[in-house]
Scaffold this active site. Structure first.
Site, PDB file in Angstrom:
ATOM      1  N   HIS A   1       0.859  -1.201   0.000  1.00  0.00           N
ATOM      2  CA  HIS A   1       0.000   0.000   0.000  1.00  0.00           C
ATOM      3  C   HIS A   1       0.898   1.255   0.000  1.00  0.00           C
ATOM      4  O   HIS A   1       0.899   2.025   0.960  1.00  0.00           O
ATOM      5  CB  HIS A   1      -0.907  -0.035   1.230  1.00  0.00           C
TER       6      HIS A   1
ATOM      7  N   CYS B   1      -4.633   3.626   9.258  1.00  0.00           N
ATOM      8  CA  CYS B   1      -4.881   3.985   7.856  1.00  0.00           C
ATOM      9  C   CYS B   1      -6.370   4.155   7.544  1.00  0.00           C
ATOM     10  O   CYS B   1      -6.719   4.755   6.523  1.00  0.00           O
ATOM     11  CB  CYS B   1      -4.237   2.965   6.920  1.00  0.00           C
TER      12      CYS B   1
HETATM   13  N1   CP Z   1      -6.669   3.617   3.921  1.00  0.00           N
HETATM   14  C1   CP Z   1      -7.321   3.373   2.753  1.00  0.00           C
HETATM   15  O1   CP Z   1      -6.755   2.834   1.798  1.00  0.00           O
HETATM   16  O2   CP Z   1      -8.607   3.824   2.746  1.00  0.00           O
HETATM   17  P1   CP Z   1      -9.697   3.428   1.643  1.00  0.00           P
HETATM   18  O3   CP Z   1      -9.866   1.930   1.712  1.00  0.00           O
HETATM   19  O4   CP Z   1     -10.952   4.165   2.049  1.00  0.00           O
HETATM   20  O5   CP Z   1      -9.194   3.864   0.296  1.00  0.00           O
END
Ligand code: CP
Length: 329
Positions: A135, A272
């Site tokens: 990520h 996150c």
């Molecule tokens: N943290 C994150 O990726 O949030 P979303 O899944 O809302 O994009």
């Protein structure tokens, strides 16, 4: 001199420390401009980007859309049902079709190999908006948030508590290593990151003078930490049946006041998002009815505390994604 034009951003270890700091500086500059009402729409006028989302999103999708508009670009959103991707058209063919129409492609979905294949066959930059393993756009937002708060990154210690096998745990180790931060991963043995990713992070950490520690002891892990970070216990795409096992395995890794008290005196809390810290969600209420738990990976007290930077972190997704697109297009 850093030049990221034409580059894909697929995982943190694709970047050097110099490139990470370049992106953070650019994000800070773009954030400052946004806050002061200085437009940047002349930077990429008329460009088009494709947003492929095979999994749901709030922050990542909105960040790409707002950032693209701010940079003068247009976006096309492809949802899990709204395209032929994967079931009727291969990734390789999709990449070549989209690269003929768009200036950049964002992909959120399943295995890292999919985004790697997309990038291989695409002649325009591809940005990973989350895969099972990685990520990277989240990491840049996290690093910007930490640097804004402490004024620096090098020498700080981040403690990650919970399920560390997937994208967030993996990427945090490498993000910390690249920026000279120590990273303590605290998870039961079966939730610890794969050996080859730990090895990769340690290889980078050896060059920046930081340390990557893996443990299953919460008290020792959070002791004196500057940042305590956690994530949901059940990730996007996992079946509902795994909740029972996760609650049993991870409840002693919940971030509560005692964890924060054990951390450094000025420690911040990060996540996150989204988070199960109260009964404000359908899933949260279902878990409560089934298992009697009203808070999961973090208590509401910590989530809502003055030291919690979760909403600054969420806003910084947009500024850092804007920097990534600006730098690579
Ligand atoms: N943290 C994150 O990726 O949030 P979303 O899944 O809302 O994009």
């Amino acid at each position: 001199m850093v030049n990221l034009k034409g580059r894909d951003i697929l995982k943190m270890s694709d970047l050097t420390s110099e490139e990470v700091f370049y992106l953070l500086d650019l994000a800070a500059e773009l954030k400052d401009k946004k806050k002061n009402g200085i437009p940047v729409s002349d930077r990429h006028p008329g460009k088009n980007i494709a947003l492929i989302f095979e999994k749901t999103s709030t922050r990542t999708r909105c960040s790409f859309e707002v950032a693209a508009h701010d940079l003068g670009m247009h976006v096309t959103y492809l949802d899990p049902e709204g395209s032929q991707i994967g079931w009727k058209e291969s990734i390789a063919d999709t990449a070549r079709v989209l690269a003929g129409m768009f200036d950049g492609i964002e992909y959120r979905g399943f295995e890292q190999t999919i985004v790697e294949e997309l990038a291989y066959y695409s002649k325009v930059p591809v940005w990973n908006g989350l895969t099972n393993e990685s990520h990277p756009t989240q990491m840049l937002a996290d690093l910007l948030t930490i640097r804004e708060h402490f004024g620096h990154l090098e020498g700080l210690t981040l403690c990650y508590m919970g399920d560390a096998r997937l994208n967030t745990g993996n990427s945090l180790m490498v993000a910390c290593a690249l920026t000279g931060m120590n990273c303590v991963i605290c998870a039961p043995e079966k939730y610890q990151p794969a050996a080859e990713i730990v090895e990769k992070a340690r290889e980078i950490a050896a060059k920046t003078g930081s340390e990557i520690v893996i443990t299953d002891v919460p008290q020792a892990a959070s002791k004196g930490a500057d940042i305590v970070y956690t994530d949901v216990w059940v990730s996007l795409g996992e079946p509902e049946e795994v909740w029972k096992e996760r609650i049993a395995d991870l409840s002693s890794y919940r971030v509560d006041k005692s964890v924060m008290d054990n951390a450094g005196p000025d420690a911040i809390f990060m996540h996150c998002l989204p988070s199960f810290h109260d009964l404000g969600t359908k899933i949260g209420r279902e878990i409560y009815e089934k298992y009697g738990l009203s808070e999961m990976e973090v208590t509401d007290e910590v989530f809502e505390s003055a030291n919690s930077l979760v909403f600054v972190e969420a806003e910084n997704r947009m500024h850092t994604i804007k920097a990534i697109m600006d730098a690579t297009l």
